[in-house]
Scaffold this motif. Structure first.
Motif, PDB file in Angstrom:
ATOM      1  N   ALA A  91       7.756   7.206  -5.559  1.00 26.33           N
ATOM      2  CA  ALA A  91       9.019   6.514  -5.817  1.00 26.33           C
ATOM      3  C   ALA A  91       8.877   5.005  -5.608  1.00 26.33           C
ATOM      4  O   ALA A  91       9.370   4.203  -6.408  1.00 26.33           O
ATOM      5  N   PHE A  92       8.192   4.604  -4.544  1.00 27.50           N
ATOM      6  CA  PHE A  92       7.992   3.176  -4.287  1.00 27.50           C
ATOM      7  C   PHE A  92       7.066   2.548  -5.328  1.00 27.50           C
ATOM      8  O   PHE A  92       7.219   1.392  -5.694  1.00 27.50           O
ATOM      9  N   ARG A  93       6.130   3.322  -5.803  1.00 27.97           N
ATOM     10  CA  ARG A  93       5.143   2.788  -6.743  1.00 27.97           C
ATOM     11  C   ARG A  93       5.687   2.693  -8.164  1.00 27.97           C
ATOM     12  O   ARG A  93       5.415   1.723  -8.873  1.00 27.97           O
ATOM     13  N   TYR A  94       6.467   3.682  -8.577  1.00 31.87           N
ATOM     14  CA  TYR A  94       6.918   3.733  -9.970  1.00 31.87           C
ATOM     15  C   TYR A  94       8.434   3.620 -10.136  1.00 31.87           C
ATOM     16  O   TYR A  94       8.926   3.679 -11.257  1.00 31.87           O
ATOM     17  N   CYS A 141      14.721   6.570  -2.502  1.00 34.82           N
ATOM     18  CA  CYS A 141      14.039   5.509  -1.757  1.00 34.82           C
ATOM     19  C   CYS A 141      13.399   4.494  -2.695  1.00 34.82           C
ATOM     20  O   CYS A 141      13.236   3.325  -2.342  1.00 34.82           O
ATOM     21  N   GLY A 142      13.054   4.924  -3.908  1.00 34.64           N
ATOM     22  CA  GLY A 142      12.417   4.028  -4.859  1.00 34.64           C
ATOM     23  C   GLY A 142      13.294   2.889  -5.336  1.00 34.64           C
ATOM     24  O   GLY A 142      12.799   1.924  -5.926  1.00 34.64           O
ATOM     25  N   ASN A 185      13.206  -3.102   0.999  1.00 33.83           N
ATOM     26  CA  ASN A 185      13.368  -2.594   2.367  1.00 33.83           C
ATOM     27  C   ASN A 185      13.032  -1.107   2.350  1.00 33.83           C
ATOM     28  O   ASN A 185      13.903  -0.253   2.237  1.00 33.83           O
ATOM     29  N   LYS A 186      11.756  -0.822   2.452  1.00 33.06           N
ATOM     30  CA  LYS A 186      11.297   0.551   2.274  1.00 33.06           C
ATOM     31  C   LYS A 186      11.710   1.471   3.421  1.00 33.06           C
ATOM     32  O   LYS A 186      11.914   2.670   3.212  1.00 33.06           O
ATOM     33  N   VAL A 187      11.828   0.927   4.621  1.00 32.77           N
ATOM     34  CA  VAL A 187      12.303   1.753   5.740  1.00 32.77           C
ATOM     35  C   VAL A 187      13.735   2.204   5.482  1.00 32.77           C
ATOM     36  O   VAL A 187      14.092   3.369   5.711  1.00 32.77           O
ATOM     37  N   PHE A 191       4.694   6.212   7.300  1.00 36.42           N
ATOM     38  CA  PHE A 191       4.685   5.199   6.243  1.00 36.42           C
ATOM     39  C   PHE A 191       4.197   3.858   6.775  1.00 36.42           C
ATOM     40  O   PHE A 191       3.390   3.180   6.120  1.00 36.42           O
ATOM     41  N   LYS A 192       4.667   3.465   7.952  1.00 41.14           N
ATOM     42  CA  LYS A 192       4.242   2.188   8.524  1.00 41.14           C
ATOM     43  C   LYS A 192       2.767   2.213   8.904  1.00 41.14           C
ATOM     44  O   LYS A 192       2.068   1.197   8.796  1.00 41.14           O
TER      45      LYS A 192
END
Length: 215
Positions: free
Chosen positions: A88-91, A134-135, A140-142, A197-198
């Motif tokens: 989700a964060f990548r795409y 989340c994506g 602010n990924k957290v 994740f961190k």
């Protein structure tokens, strides 16, 4: 406050509410299918490979779990949502939603707990699809991780009020009980996901992005 929870419980146990939820689920499914058809031709080989790997890892990690405390479903896993979140964060959030739904269907296949068709939708494709939210929080990924898993919690919470209220212990309000039941495993999942994740997730995203640029 007590009157509010009684109203809340009555609302979600009303047959009319069930019909509304079913209509919403149908609309959601139609939109999701449209998203898949729209994106199918745009996916590159690397993206498809990463999604496949993420789904495989998420499934494996979901089997490393503590589950004995939740008789009607639910568990604390070995950060099984992280692979879905990385996609989700990548795409982006749309792809994250799609992959989350697919993961939910996989969970339905390998460990179903089904009492009603709408409950099936809420607890599996829709609940896990919410993780992909989340994506939409790239800056602010957290916060994104928290929102995604709280979205999953909300679906389980609604499902619990409607379809599992009969399991409420004597003397408990069904809304209170459902909230505590579901947050008791979602909150540890949030904490574990943020920590993992961190520690590793951010670095994995950097490596994948670097490799993509080189290609």
């Amino acid at each position: 406050m007590q009157n509010f929870f009684e109203w809340f419980n009555n609302f979600f146990t009303n047959p009319t509410t069930h019909t509304i939820i079913l209509i919403v689920m149908i609309i959601f499914s139609a939109l999701f299918l449209g998203l898949i058809l729209r994106r199918r031709e745009k996916m590159e080989t690397q993206q498809i490979a990463e999604i496949g790997l993420a789904l495989a890892l998420a499934t494996i990690l979901s089997e490393v779990k503590i589950s004995g405390f939740w008789a009607q479903g639910g568990s604390v896993t070995a950060a099984s949502m992280i692979p879905i979140m990385l996609i989700a964060f990548r795409y982006g959030g749309k792809t994250g939603l799609m992959v989350g739904v697919i993961h939910g269907l996989i969970q339905l296949i390998i460990g179903p707990y089904v009492v009603h068709p709408i409950q099936l939708l809420l607890d599996y494709p829709v609940a896990f699809g919410m993780v992909g939210l989340c994506g939409f929080f790239q800056k602010n990924k957290v916060l994104g991780i928290t929102v995604g898993l709280l979205g999953r919690f909300l679906m389980h919470f609604i499902s619990g009020i409607i379809y599992f209220a009969q399991y409420t212990p004597e003397g408990w309000n069904p809304v209170y009980y459902t909230f505590i039941y579901n947050i008791s495993y979602i909150l540890p999942e949030i904490i574990i996901s943020i920590v993992v994740f961190k520690l590793a997730g951010e670095r994995i995203i950097e490596i994948l992005q670097t490799e993509s640029v080189r290609k």
